[in-house]
Design an enzyme around this catalytic site. Structure first.
Site, mmCIF file in Angstrom:
data_model
loop_
_atom_site.group_PDB
_atom_site.id
_atom_site.type_symbol
_atom_site.label_atom_id
_atom_site.label_comp_id
_atom_site.label_asym_id
_atom_site.label_seq_id
_atom_site.Cartn_x
_atom_site.Cartn_y
_atom_site.Cartn_z
ATOM 1 N N ARG A 250 41.336 36.399 48.163
ATOM 2 C CA ARG A 250 40.588 36.674 47.317
ATOM 3 C C ARG A 250 39.825 38.038 47.098
ATOM 4 N NH1 ARG A 250 41.770 32.457 45.406
ATOM 5 N NH2 ARG A 250 40.528 30.758 44.371
ATOM 6 N N GLU A 279 39.094 40.476 37.930
ATOM 7 C CA GLU A 279 40.498 40.079 37.482
ATOM 8 C C GLU A 279 40.649 39.982 36.083
ATOM 9 O OE1 GLU A 279 42.040 36.934 39.794
ATOM 10 O OE2 GLU A 279 42.171 38.123 41.731
ATOM 11 N N HIS A 298 47.685 37.814 40.476
ATOM 12 C CA HIS A 298 47.064 36.670 41.122
ATOM 13 C C HIS A 298 48.043 35.476 40.714
ATOM 14 C CE1 HIS A 298 42.832 34.320 42.497
ATOM 15 N NE2 HIS A 298 44.137 34.027 42.742
#
Length: 335
Positions: A250, A279, A298
């Site tokens: 994370r 993000e 991601h």
């Protein structure tokens, strides 16, 4: 006559036209869901909020920014279970859902291999200058390979430090062992002697000891209050100047201002990031301008097979929750 299908809520139709990085569901996912449930798209709910009365389950995830479910729970009085698309639930207010009698689940185990594969891929790409090499090889003005201008660093026989030796960390260690790497790990608890022996892994009770010895540091720990900002100035000071940081966990685990400083001042050599905060990063963020950082959006678990397994796991939990049965993968609110 067959009983009518139960109804589940998922993200917007517009997002599904793109890829699931944005929170959408591609056709393969939708087909799997529709075998068991009627789907209420978020867009359709916004047009007709009364449709929320039909919903008994929801599929949620960190990428679904346009789906404001927590603020609209009153519109879903029959919602019994919300299944999270992924392992980490730091973005989910579990206490809030539980206070409404709604259970929360996640998708452990099914994505371990994919995330570990991606961690190794980022490590190799950073070490061997893969992105730079691609740019050079496809440069329309390049007519000759320069000699020794794209030298990388060895991964094999180097030292790897794994921060967070859970199931994903264990999978990373298995892969690193095949590269003849020396493996160190830092974790809340020491793994069993048998597990350590099988991986040739050494436990470092103090994070800074691991950082001082590691050529590569891979972050695979969950984001919790204890790991928030775990990597800051002091941690980067402790690392080798030749070290490469890989984060597939994370973004909030790393203080990004401290990371910028470490990368620009030469405290560490490179970083390879699948996750950031937020993000995506703002387009003018300093990290995006640095030549010694590579990014992926991601996507550590983003393989079709893995994502289908994740959807299947979510549906198992939704089916149990709607039926009033224990969830196979329930996430409980932290005290």
């Amino acid at each position: 006559m067959a009983a009518p299908k139960k109804c589940v809520l998922i993200t917007s139709k517009s997002a599904s036209l793109h890829n699931d990085i944005l929170g959408g569901y591609i056709d393969d996912y939708v087909g799997l869901i529709e075998k068991q449930y009627d789907i209420l798209w978020w867009d359709d709910f916004l047009k007709n909020p009364e449709l929320g009365l039909k919903v008994e389950g929801a599929l949620i995830g960190p990428g679904v920014r346009q789906m404001r479910l927590p603020e609209n729970l009153d519109k879903f009085p029959n919602l019994k279970v919300a299944a999270n698309f992924g392992v980490g639930t730091d973005h989910v207010n579990v206490k809030l859902y539980n206070s409404r009698g709604i259970k929360i689940s996640n998708t452990p185990n099914v994505l371990n291999n994919a995330v570990a594969d991606h961690a190794m891929g980022l490590m190799l790409a950073a070490a061997r200058n893969t992105v730079e090499g691609h740019k050079m090889a496809t440069d329309p003005n390049c007519t000759k390979w320069p000699n020794d201008t794209n030298l990388g660093v060895d991964v094999s026989e180097s030292t790897l430090g794994i921060v967070g030796m859970g199931k994903i960390g264990m999978k990373v260690a298995q892969r690193a062992k095949a590269f003849d790497m020396k493996i160190l790990y830092h974790n809340r608890t020491k793994r069993s002697d048998e597990e350590e022996k099988s991986l040739s892994a050494l436990f470092c009770p103090k994070l800074h000891n691991l950082l001082a010895e590691s050529d590569f540091v891979v972050i695979t720990c969950p984001h919790t209050p204890d790991t928030d900002g775990l990597f800051g100035d002091a941690e980067f000071d402790a690392m080798k100047k030749t070290a490469i940081l890989v984060n597939v966990a994370r973004g909030k685990i790393v203080n990004q201002d401290a990371l910028v400083c470490a990368l620009t001042s030469g405290k560490i050599y490179k970083a390879a990031l699948d996750v950031t905060y937020p993000e995506p990063l703002p387009r003018d963020h300093k990290l995006l301008t640095l030549p010694n950082v590579i990014f992926t959006p991601h996507v550590a678990s983003a393989t079709l097979r893995t994502r289908l397994k994740m959807i299947s796991c979510m549906l198992e939990n939704i089916t149990a929750g709607i039926a009033g049965l224990p969830l196979p993968n329930e996430v409980h609110a932290k005290e």
